[in-house]
Design a protein around this motif. Structure first.
Motif, PDB file in Angstrom:
ATOM      1  N   PHE A  15      56.379 -41.911  48.882  1.00  0.00           N
ATOM      2  CA  PHE A  15      56.376 -40.800  49.603  1.00  0.00           C
ATOM      3  C   PHE A  15      54.818 -40.507  49.132  1.00  0.00           C
ATOM      4  O   PHE A  15      54.469 -40.793  48.056  1.00  0.00           O
ATOM      5  N   ALA A  16      54.405 -39.624  50.079  1.00  0.00           N
ATOM      6  CA  ALA A  16      52.589 -39.272  49.319  1.00  0.00           C
ATOM      7  C   ALA A  16      53.219 -37.863  47.829  1.00  0.00           C
ATOM      8  O   ALA A  16      53.637 -36.975  47.965  1.00  0.00           O
ATOM      9  N   ARG A  17      52.170 -37.902  47.489  1.00  0.00           N
ATOM     10  CA  ARG A  17      52.232 -36.774  46.102  1.00  0.00           C
ATOM     11  C   ARG A  17      52.362 -34.802  46.806  1.00  0.00           C
ATOM     12  O   ARG A  17      52.151 -34.315  46.891  1.00  0.00           O
ATOM     13  N   ALA A  18      51.247 -34.934  47.875  1.00  0.00           N
ATOM     14  CA  ALA A  18      50.971 -33.960  48.408  1.00  0.00           C
ATOM     15  C   ALA A  18      50.967 -34.726  50.259  1.00  0.00           C
ATOM     16  O   ALA A  18      50.518 -35.042  50.784  1.00  0.00           O
ATOM     17  N   VAL A  19      51.543 -33.829  51.211  1.00  0.00           N
ATOM     18  CA  VAL A  19      50.752 -33.645  52.252  1.00  0.00           C
ATOM     19  C   VAL A  19      50.052 -32.370  53.082  1.00  0.00           C
ATOM     20  O   VAL A  19      50.495 -31.548  52.698  1.00  0.00           O
ATOM     21  N   GLU A  20      49.087 -32.620  53.438  1.00  0.00           N
ATOM     22  CA  GLU A  20      48.361 -31.055  54.147  1.00  0.00           C
ATOM     23  C   GLU A  20      48.432 -31.220  55.587  1.00  0.00           C
ATOM     24  O   GLU A  20      48.035 -32.222  56.335  1.00  0.00           O
ATOM     25  N   ALA A  21      48.795 -29.954  56.039  1.00  0.00           N
ATOM     26  CA  ALA A  21      48.899 -29.873  57.922  1.00  0.00           C
ATOM     27  C   ALA A  21      48.352 -28.764  57.940  1.00  0.00           C
ATOM     28  O   ALA A  21      48.626 -27.441  57.456  1.00  0.00           O
ATOM     29  N   ASN A  22      46.983 -28.454  58.850  1.00  0.00           N
ATOM     30  CA  ASN A  22      46.821 -27.139  59.604  1.00  0.00           C
ATOM     31  C   ASN A  22      47.079 -25.757  57.719  1.00  0.00           C
ATOM     32  O   ASN A  22      47.355 -24.538  58.165  1.00  0.00           O
ATOM     33  N   GLY A  23      46.069 -26.273  56.184  1.00  0.00           N
ATOM     34  CA  GLY A  23      45.923 -24.958  55.536  1.00  0.00           C
ATOM     35  C   GLY A  23      47.732 -25.087  54.590  1.00  0.00           C
ATOM     36  O   GLY A  23      47.384 -24.336  53.346  1.00  0.00           O
ATOM     37  N   TRP A  24      48.263 -25.398  55.316  1.00  0.00           N
ATOM     38  CA  TRP A  24      49.773 -25.803  54.481  1.00  0.00           C
ATOM     39  C   TRP A  24      49.963 -27.067  53.853  1.00  0.00           C
ATOM     40  O   TRP A  24      48.907 -28.488  53.915  1.00  0.00           O
ATOM     41  N   LEU A  25      50.641 -26.690  52.664  1.00  0.00           N
ATOM     42  CA  LEU A  25      50.269 -28.621  51.047  1.00  0.00           C
ATOM     43  C   LEU A  25      51.549 -28.269  50.838  1.00  0.00           C
ATOM     44  O   LEU A  25      51.867 -27.183  50.433  1.00  0.00           O
ATOM     45  N   HIS A  26      52.393 -29.169  51.230  1.00  0.00           N
ATOM     46  CA  HIS A  26      53.668 -29.658  50.767  1.00  0.00           C
ATOM     47  C   HIS A  26      52.973 -30.755  49.795  1.00  0.00           C
ATOM     48  O   HIS A  26      52.950 -31.677  49.835  1.00  0.00           O
TER      49      HIS A  26
END
Length: 129
Positions: A20-31
């Protein structure tokens, strides 16, 4: 807007690849994926105090890598191995997030690795801000 992944291909305990990724960013959202008190692929020694500091430090490092700060966090999820650690954890947590308190859930859970705490978060900032 494209999806950007941070840190996929990393390794965990025993040098095993983490899928898995440590984080994923899309359209201003960072999970940000759940973080534990891991350093160099191993959980650090120490109780809830040391592990909470390291876990939050790992979370903040990922936020900074992606260009976010604690002020951008809108929600935090916390899993504690032992509910008796809640007040010690909460005191440390407040030191980091007291000025910018996000929404939060905190539950007791059996951990998948030998740690005392795991924390994930969702952050937001206006794209290109």
């Amino acid at each position: 807007m494209p999806i950007k992944r941070y840190g996929s291909g990393q390794t965990g305990a025993g040098g095993k690849p983490l899928p898995f990724a440590r984080a994923v960013e899309a359209n201003g959202w960072l999970h940000v994926s759940g973080q534990v008190a891991m350093e160099n692929g191993e959980i650090i020694d120490g109780g809830i105090v040391a592990q909470t500091h390291k876990t939050i430090g790992n979370l903040i490092a990922i936020l900074h890598e992606a260009g976010y700060g604690v002020e951008h966090i809108v929600r935090v999820g916390v899993w504690l191995d032992d509910p008796r650690d809640f007040w010690s954890f909460n005191k440390i947590y407040q030191d980091y997030f007291g000025a910018h308190p996000p929404a939060r859930a905190c539950v007791q859970a059996s951990m998948m690795v030998d740690c005392k705490v795991e924390i994930d978060c969702v952050a937001y900032k206006t794209p290109d801000a």
